[in-house]
Scaffold this active site. Structure first.
Site, PDB file in Angstrom:
ATOM      1  N   GLU A  40       0.842  -1.185  -0.070  1.00  0.00           N
ATOM      2  CA  GLU A  40      -0.339  -0.245  -0.131  1.00  0.00           C
ATOM      3  C   GLU A  40       0.977   1.096   0.433  1.00  0.00           C
ATOM      4  O   GLU A  40       2.315   0.954   0.787  1.00  0.00           O
ATOM      5  CB  GLU A  40      -0.398  -0.148   1.211  1.00  0.00           C
ATOM      6  CG  GLU A  40      -2.098   1.002   1.320  1.00  0.00           C
ATOM      7  CD  GLU A  40      -3.289   0.939   2.440  1.00  0.00           C
ATOM      8  OE1 GLU A  40      -4.519   1.301   2.554  1.00  0.00           O
ATOM      9  OE2 GLU A  40      -2.386   0.710   3.714  1.00  0.00           O
ATOM     10  N   LYS A 115     -10.486   0.826  -2.328  1.00  0.00           N
ATOM     11  CA  LYS A 115     -10.183   0.560  -0.449  1.00  0.00           C
ATOM     12  C   LYS A 115     -11.255   0.875  -0.220  1.00  0.00           C
ATOM     13  O   LYS A 115     -11.504   1.477  -0.365  1.00  0.00           O
ATOM     14  CB  LYS A 115      -9.254   1.077   0.495  1.00  0.00           C
ATOM     15  CG  LYS A 115      -8.967   0.334   1.426  1.00  0.00           C
ATOM     16  CD  LYS A 115      -7.673   1.059   2.477  1.00  0.00           C
ATOM     17  CE  LYS A 115      -8.175   1.083   3.770  1.00  0.00           C
ATOM     18  NZ  LYS A 115      -6.611   1.540   4.275  1.00  0.00           N
ATOM     19  N   CYS A 165      -4.968  -3.254   3.826  1.00  0.00           N
ATOM     20  CA  CYS A 165      -4.920  -2.507   4.942  1.00  0.00           C
ATOM     21  C   CYS A 165      -6.190  -3.326   5.716  1.00  0.00           C
ATOM     22  O   CYS A 165      -6.321  -4.321   6.045  1.00  0.00           O
ATOM     23  CB  CYS A 165      -4.203  -1.730   4.325  1.00  0.00           C
ATOM     24  SG  CYS A 165      -3.254  -0.925   6.709  1.00  0.00           S
TER      25      CYS A 165
END
Length: 282
Positions: A40, A115, A165
């Site tokens: 990321e 995301k 994440c």
């Protein structure tokens, strides 16, 4: 097949970061890797969250420097490239999408995931709120990567689910990627991340192994790992986990590669011996 999770300690300089990403991709290819994944924010760990706005690119712009670098490198090396994340312009003014772009061995854009879950944390000493700059994605994303035959294995199709994440804390996302649409379980989940040192130390390995075990799938988790120029410290421990929850490779801190071989016979054996995915009732 051999895969690599690339760990970086990215800086506020996107040109430098792109050069380091390209270097490690070449190193991975030299080791016979067929699929590599960047962390990321491989392209930028800025002084402040709003720095992402300055380097944001328009989606699918083949002239944009970051997307062009990923595409050209995938094609030059002939590998599948999960391009960590980079900021893509959003519909909402002064917001960007934290997007994973996947490139096939010929360099074409094979998949994009934005995301979905935005991180917020405040323990009185550290505080983060991604929603100040990021616009959340809405849709899970999977893709099928045709993997070429080598001396070690025949050609096969690999179903990959994409996450980023903080998504790791939401197991329903991983179930949705396997059991919507074609109802075919994912073989591999990618989790490019920049976990904080505090949360990573407590939860990173535990969550990665849990997602692998409950979905009986491999997990590749390339991470940011070290002390950044902006003062932030990320946990690192880029990791590859097998469907039984065993850690196949781990790089604790600093730049480098975590390399492992995904044994598809092992995946099939785990699912056959303990057919938990067939036993779902909800």
């Amino acid at each position: 097949m051999k895969v690599a999770a690339i760990q970086m300690v990215s800086t506020p300089d996107p040109v430098h970061n792109a050069e380091r990403a390209r270097y490690w991709l070449h190193e991975a290819a030299a080791q016979g890797v067929q699929l590599a994944a960047l962390p990321e924010y491989f392209c930028l760990m800025g002084q402040q969250d709003s720095d992402k706005l300055a380097i944001a690119e328009t989606a699918a712009d083949t002239t944009a420097p970051l997307q062009r670098m990923l595409s050209e490198t995938a094609a030059a090396l002939g590998l599948w490239l999960i391009g960590g994340t980079l900021p893509l312009r959003a519909a909402t003014p002064e917001r960007v999408r934290n997007a994973t772009c996947v490139y096939a061995p010929d360099g074409h854009l094979a998949a994009r995931y934005d995301k979905i879950h935005l991180f917020r944390f405040d323990n009185g000493r550290e505080s983060y709120d991604e929603a100040r700059v990021l616009e959340a994605g809405e849709q899970p994303c999977t893709f099928v990567a045709p993997i070429s035959a080598t001396a070690e294995h025949a050609a096969f199709d690999l179903k990959v689910g994409l996450s980023v994440c903080y998504d790791l804390r939401f197991p329903e996302l991983y179930r949705a990627m396997s059991f919507s649409g074609d109802q075919v379980p994912c073989d591999l989940f990618a989790v490019p991340a920049a976990f904080t040192y505090t949360t990573g130390q407590a939860h990173w390995e535990l969550l990665l192994r849990a997602r692998a075990i409950e979905n009986q799938a491999f997990v590749i988790a390339p991470a940011q790992g070290g002390l950044h120029q902006n003062g932030r410290r990320t946990w690192g421990h880029s990791m590859i986990v097998d469907p039984w929850g065993d850690v196949l490779a781990c790089l604790p801190e600093g730049e480098g590669l975590a390399v492992a071989t995904l044994d598809m016979a092992r995946l099939r054996a785990v699912r056959q011996q303990l057919p938990a995915l067939q036993h779902r009732r909800l």
